[in-house]
Each structure stands twice: as structure tokens, then as C-alpha cells.
Write an enzyme that holds these catalytic residues in place. Structure first.
Site, mmCIF file in Angstrom:
data_model
loop_
_atom_site.group_PDB
_atom_site.id
_atom_site.type_symbol
_atom_site.label_atom_id
_atom_site.label_comp_id
_atom_site.label_asym_id
_atom_site.label_seq_id
_atom_site.Cartn_x
_atom_site.Cartn_y
_atom_site.Cartn_z
ATOM 1 N N HIS A 1 0.775 12.588 -7.703
ATOM 2 C CA HIS A 1 1.211 11.219 -7.969
ATOM 3 C C HIS A 1 1.358 11.009 -9.467
ATOM 4 O O HIS A 1 0.374 11.131 -10.208
ATOM 5 C CB HIS A 1 0.196 10.214 -7.402
ATOM 6 C CG HIS A 1 0.124 10.229 -5.910
ATOM 7 N ND1 HIS A 1 0.464 9.129 -5.144
ATOM 8 C CD2 HIS A 1 -0.202 11.216 -5.029
ATOM 9 C CE1 HIS A 1 0.323 9.441 -3.860
ATOM 10 N NE2 HIS A 1 -0.084 10.696 -3.765
ATOM 11 N N CYS B 1 1.686 8.331 -11.020
ATOM 12 C CA CYS B 1 0.872 7.198 -11.502
ATOM 13 C C CYS B 1 -0.554 7.646 -11.815
ATOM 14 O O CYS B 1 -1.239 6.994 -12.596
ATOM 15 C CB CYS B 1 0.879 6.041 -10.503
ATOM 16 S SG CYS B 1 0.324 6.474 -8.854
ATOM 17 N N GLN C 1 1.237 7.428 0.369
ATOM 18 C CA GLN C 1 1.224 8.735 1.035
ATOM 19 C C GLN C 1 0.598 8.663 2.433
ATOM 20 O O GLN C 1 1.078 9.314 3.363
ATOM 21 C CB GLN C 1 0.460 9.730 0.146
ATOM 22 C CG GLN C 1 0.506 11.156 0.683
ATOM 23 C CD GLN C 1 -0.211 12.129 -0.224
ATOM 24 O OE1 GLN C 1 -0.319 11.905 -1.425
ATOM 25 N NE2 GLN C 1 -0.704 13.214 0.340
ATOM 26 N N CYS D 1 5.612 5.663 -5.234
ATOM 27 C CA CYS D 1 4.380 4.893 -5.041
ATOM 28 C C CYS D 1 4.687 3.395 -5.088
ATOM 29 O O CYS D 1 5.280 2.900 -6.050
ATOM 30 C CB CYS D 1 3.397 5.264 -6.144
ATOM 31 S SG CYS D 1 2.136 4.034 -6.433
ATOM 32 N N GLU D 2 4.292 2.688 -4.026
ATOM 33 C CA GLU D 2 4.647 1.269 -3.974
ATOM 34 C C GLU D 2 3.778 0.418 -4.900
ATOM 35 O O GLU D 2 4.077 -0.744 -5.140
ATOM 36 C CB GLU D 2 4.567 0.741 -2.541
ATOM 37 C CG GLU D 2 3.181 0.631 -1.972
ATOM 38 C CD GLU D 2 3.193 0.133 -0.517
ATOM 39 O OE1 GLU D 2 4.258 0.094 0.106
ATOM 40 O OE2 GLU D 2 2.110 -0.191 -0.022
ATOM 41 N N HIS D 3 2.716 0.986 -5.428
ATOM 42 C CA HIS D 3 1.864 0.220 -6.352
ATOM 43 C C HIS D 3 2.386 0.260 -7.782
ATOM 44 O O HIS D 3 2.160 -0.662 -8.546
ATOM 45 C CB HIS D 3 0.432 0.759 -6.325
ATOM 46 C CG HIS D 3 -0.198 0.686 -4.962
ATOM 47 N ND1 HIS D 3 -1.020 1.668 -4.460
ATOM 48 C CD2 HIS D 3 -0.096 -0.256 -3.993
ATOM 49 C CE1 HIS D 3 -1.413 1.327 -3.235
ATOM 50 N NE2 HIS D 3 -0.851 0.176 -2.934
ATOM 51 N N HIS D 4 3.056 1.347 -8.160
ATOM 52 C CA HIS D 4 3.480 1.512 -9.556
ATOM 53 C C HIS D 4 4.963 1.838 -9.710
ATOM 54 O O HIS D 4 5.461 1.928 -10.825
ATOM 55 C CB HIS D 4 2.660 2.626 -10.216
ATOM 56 C CG HIS D 4 1.173 2.385 -10.170
ATOM 57 N ND1 HIS D 4 0.365 2.958 -9.218
ATOM 58 C CD2 HIS D 4 0.382 1.597 -10.931
ATOM 59 C CE1 HIS D 4 -0.894 2.544 -9.398
ATOM 60 N NE2 HIS D 4 -0.905 1.715 -10.425
HETATM 61 ZN ZN LIG Z 1 0.600 4.538 -7.812
#
Ligand SMILES: [Zn+2]
Length: 188
Positions: free
Chosen positions: A149, A151, A121, A79-82
Site C-alpha cells: 500500500h 499510503c 483490500q 486505497c479509498e482512505h487516501h
Molecule cells: Zn490508505
């Protein structure tokens, strides 16, 4: 046709520095016994994850075959956010044009190419569909991905066991409900 899908390069020194800072930032001592080798190990892991996947994509012809091809693979991504993993399965279906099919290992490599990097995703699903379409010139491409996920399991809404489903339909799968239905039935 052979197309290069190049992997990005990893700057191991930068990753090591970053991991050391991260450990300090969460109140750890990067010099303690269990952690002293961690920045180096993490940098090598990233190198393996990101950089070691250069390959060529070749298509070959199977002139008799014009029915749907469906490949379902396990998939791991980040996941590129976390920067934590999401993982599950991805189903890649397509209807060949003029018998032009991809080797199964090539589909696997296309999935790896877009999965082995920080991403989301939805984008991963769309990129795989678009790439398969480009490689095969298929009449239709349908990609469905189901993933958990970390996260979402470890933090935030904390829903262990949740599954997120994304899909991308191109060509016949987009335009013909019965073709899309056939794909969905096969994936069940
Ligand atoms: Zn994430």
C-alpha cells in the site's frame, strides 16, 4: 449465464475542478506550464481506470474437470482512505461443481471489476470470492491477496516493502482444513 457487471460513469468536469482545487490547496499554481494540462489528464486517467470496463461474464462447462482451479493475477487498486494505489497479486482458487468453470479471462475481469475503483483490500478480496462463487456455484472458493500500500510506504508508518495479506474462504475451503492447506501450498 451472462451477467452484466456495469462500471460507474465518470464526470470529467467534476474531476477536473477537483484536481485544480487540490493543486491550489497544496500551494501549486494550476496554470504553470507543467500543470496546466494536468486536471484534464487526471480526469482522462480516472475515466480509463474506472469507466471502461463493461463486459459480460460467461461460464462454460468442462465436465471432466472437478479438481481445484487456481489463477494468480497481478492486481492494481486504489486505497479509498487516501486515494493512492495498492498493488500486488491475487490468487483465486475454486473447486468446480459439475464441471462448471469460468474462462480465465473472466476471472481476470471479475478481479478488475472490483479492483478498479477506490476500495480496501479486505473488501476487494471478499467481493472477488463471493462473485466467483455466484458465477460458478463452486463447491469452494478461496481468494488470497498480497499487496503493498503506497499510503503505508509514503506516509504514516512509512514501511517500504511491507506486504499486507488478506484472504476469503468459502465452502470447502472454509470447512475443510486439508483443502485450504492444498490451496496455500499451491500459492507458495
Ligand atoms: Zn490508505
Amino acid at each position: 449465464m451472462a451477467t452484466e457487471l456495469a462500471a460507474p460513469q465518470v464526470d470529467r468536469d467534476k474531476v477536473e475542478q477537483g484536481v485544480r482545487l487540490l493543486l491550489e490547496g497544496i500551494g501549486e499554481d494550476p496554470e504553470r506550464e507543467g500543470l496546466v494540462g494536468t486536471p484534464d489528464r487526471v480526469a482522462r486517467m480516472w475515466e480509463e481506470f474506472i469507466a471502461r470496463r463493461q463486459y459480460k461474464c460467461a461460464s462454460f462447462s468442462a465436465e471432466e474437470y472437478d479438481e481445484m482451479v487456481l489463477v494468480t493475477l497481478p492486481v492494481y487498486s486504489l486505497c479509498e482512505h487516501h486515494l493512492v494505489p495498492f498493488f500486488g497479486k491475487i490468487s483465486v482458487g475454486y473447486i468446480p461443481k459439475d464441471g462448471k468453470v469460468l474462462g480465465l479471462s473472466k476471472i481476470c475481469r471479475i478481479v478488475e471489476h472490483f479492483a478498479l475503483r477506490p476500495t480496501i483490500q479486505e473488501r476487494l478480496t471478499a467481493q472477488v470470492a463471493k462473485r466467483v462463487q455466484e458465477e460458478t456455484d463452486a463447491i469452494g472458493v478461496g481468494v488470497i491477496m498480497e499487496a503493498t500500500h503506497l499510503c503505508m510506504s509514503m506516509r504514516g508508518v512509512q514501511k517500504p516493502g511491507h506486504v499486507t495479506t488478506t484472504s476469503k474462504m468459502i465452502g470447502a475451503f472454509m470447512e475443510q482444513p486439508e483443502t485450504r492447506q492444498e490451496l496455500l501450498e499451491l500459492i507458495k
